[in-house]
Design an enzyme around this catalytic site. Structure first.
Site, short mmCIF file in Angstrom:
data_model
loop_
_atom_site.label_atom_id
_atom_site.label_comp_id
_atom_site.label_asym_id
_atom_site.label_seq_id
_atom_site.Cartn_x
_atom_site.Cartn_y
_atom_site.Cartn_z
N LYS A 51 -65.04 -8.90 -5.58
CA LYS A 51 -64.54 -10.11 -4.77
C LYS A 51 -65.08 -9.65 -3.41
O LYS A 51 -65.58 -10.59 -2.42
CB LYS A 51 -63.31 -10.32 -4.86
CG LYS A 51 -62.41 -10.54 -5.96
CD LYS A 51 -63.52 -11.61 -6.86
CE LYS A 51 -63.03 -11.53 -8.23
NZ LYS A 51 -63.47 -10.69 -9.22
N HIS A 445 -51.93 -32.91 4.77
CA HIS A 445 -53.21 -33.79 4.81
C HIS A 445 -53.80 -33.10 6.21
O HIS A 445 -53.06 -32.93 7.01
CB HIS A 445 -52.97 -35.35 5.01
CG HIS A 445 -54.36 -35.86 5.20
ND1 HIS A 445 -55.11 -35.96 4.20
CD2 HIS A 445 -54.60 -36.20 6.25
CE1 HIS A 445 -56.45 -36.53 4.75
NE2 HIS A 445 -55.96 -36.84 6.22
#
Length: 467
Positions: A51, A445
């Site tokens: 990673k 959002h």
């Protein structure tokens, strides 16, 4: 002779977590590791270092191809592989030292050396200098993990014909890296070098990559990786691998039975992993293995010898670090008389390409095979405001729900931060949520997570708002 309540052999994610949980529960615990650093494959030559390189190569990819779209103008970036590898090593060092700290903090006694059974209650530690000592133990947990597999006719020379371990420490960027195997490890490491400028060709025996995951993810990831420049030879069985100096030639047969070949300067053999049991002396303790060389265990991860347990890659099931961790905790709590549980259907799988890929629960192929009545909801990341803002528009979220009860049976996704988003699906499914439950929860959002809500809305009657 030292005496312990629990002796854990192997310090990977399963082993060290088992040791820590045993210590927390009041057991006098020993942890045996044959290498000089703790953490096993995952921390040293697997999850963590891969990673680190994936992130470094992704930064390079963005600097080279994406910064200009964001109004960031820089000189042509250069890839310094040596510095990337050095940073990777620094991350590994910090992480493994963190495990040492946790062992000290929880008073786990660590032994460096090869652990092997002398009997069901005696474990010998053979040190690098040849000396040894015997530990007397009430319980033992085998957590020795796995090592890379190969094909019978392939000789791994660790120079040009390599495994994932060597791929993490290359001294140069390959001109042409040929990857044998289109699974998680091959695609991740292939992505690293693709971004750094290598030509990458994946040779896969099956007719699709990541064959154990939902077909929609395989199809989408293939499309995305092809767009990035990766090449695929699917339904292709490797017949031979021959090195000639700095060149390696792979000869194979395609689905028509015709001979095909490809040459590269490096070949990464990534055809899976096999359990590591050599030198354990399991036969002295009377522990049985199955036909695939794995340690046989029951539903409590107990071997046929009552006081010996086994966890992680050395037993049946997915070879995943987080699966091993769950099993380590499970065994520790079982020994303490608690009633832990693991739902193996809800162990998520992740591929750390970019975009990331993740899935949990049943795939659509599995549901079809079972004859289950189900419904499908999906939502493209391209339709999401957050994706457009970041430029990460590839991918989709797919939710499979029971046709009658609406219970979520599987969630499969490819897109930015899918490795993190899958946790929402696991949580929902642990509590047996319906697609409607997810669709009625407020999602901030703009976020990538909104795509999960939209897919749930689609599954509950094609009610997705933004599609």
């Amino acid at each position: 002779m030292s005496q312990f309540d629990v002796t854990v052999i192997g310090s990977g994610p399963g082993g060290y977590v088992a040791a820590l949980r045993c210590a927390q529960l009041g057991f006098k615990t020993a942890l045996i590791e044959k290498y000089s650093t703790l953490g096993g494959t995952c921390l040293n030559v697997g999850c963590i270092p891969s990673k680190a390189l994936l992130d470094s190569s992704e930064h390079f990819e963005n600097a080279k191809h994406n910064f200009a779209n964001h109004g960031i103008i820089i000189n042509e970036p250069q890839a310094d592989l040596a510095r990337m590898v050095a940073r990777k090593n620094e991350v590994v060092d910090q992480t493994t030292k963190g495990i040492n700290f946790l062992m000290d903090k929880n008073k786990v006694t660590v032994f460096e050396g090869l652990g092997s059974f002398e009997s069901a209650t005696q474990v010998k530690v053979t040190k690098n200098d040849g000396s040894s000592e015997i530990l007397e133990t009430k319980y033992a947990i085998v957590a020795t993990g796995s090592k890379p597999s190969t094909l019978p006719f392939i000789t791994i020379d660790k120079e040009r014909i390599i495994t994932s371990t060597e791929a993490l420490n290359l001294k140069e960027i390959p001109k042409h890296l040929v990857v044998i195997g289109g699974g998680v490890i091959g695609l991740e490491l292939g992505s690293v070098y693709l971004r750094l400028g290598s030509q990458v060709t994946v040779v896969e025996y099956m007719d699709k990559i990541i064959p154990t995951m939902d077909g929609a993810l395989s199809k989408e990831l293939t499309k995305v990786l092809k767009k990035q420049g990766m090449k695929f030879m699917l339904s292709t069985g490797v017949q031979s691998v021959e090195r000639n100096g700095d060149s390696v030639k792979i000869t194979a047969k395609d689905k028509k039975g015709e001979e095909v070949s490809v040459e590269g300067d490096y070949v990464l053999v990534s055809v899976g992993r096999k359990p590591y049991t050599e030198g354990l002396g399991l036969e002295k303790a009377g522990v049985e293995l199955d036909e695939r060389g794995r340690v046989k265990v029951n539903d409590h991860l107990q071997t046929n010898v009552a006081n010996i347990y086994a966890i992680g890659d050395v037993v049946k099931g997915a070879m995943l670090a987080h699966k091993a961790e769950e099993e380590g905790v499970f065994v520790a709590e079982t020994l303490a008389g608690q009633k832990p549980h693991i739902n193996y259907n809800l162990i998520p799988g992740v591929v750390y390409t970019w975009p990331e890929v993740a899935g949990v629960g049943k795939t659509e192929e599995q549901l079809k095979e079972e004859g289950a009545a189900y419904k499908v909801g999906s939502f493209p990341m391209r339709a999401l405001g957050r994706s457009r803002a970041s430029g990460d528009v590839d991918g989709l979220i797919k939710i499979l729900a029971d046709e009658k009860t609406d219970e979520v049976l599987g969630v499969h996704m490819i897109g930015a931060r899918a490795a993190d988003l899958i946790a929402e699906a696991v949580t929902a499914m642990e509590f047996r949520a319906s697609a409607e439950d997810i669709s009625r929860m407020s999602h901030a959002h703009p976020t990538y997570a909104e795509a999960i809500k939209e897919a749930a809305l689609d599954a509950t009657g094609k009610r997705a708002i933004h599609m």
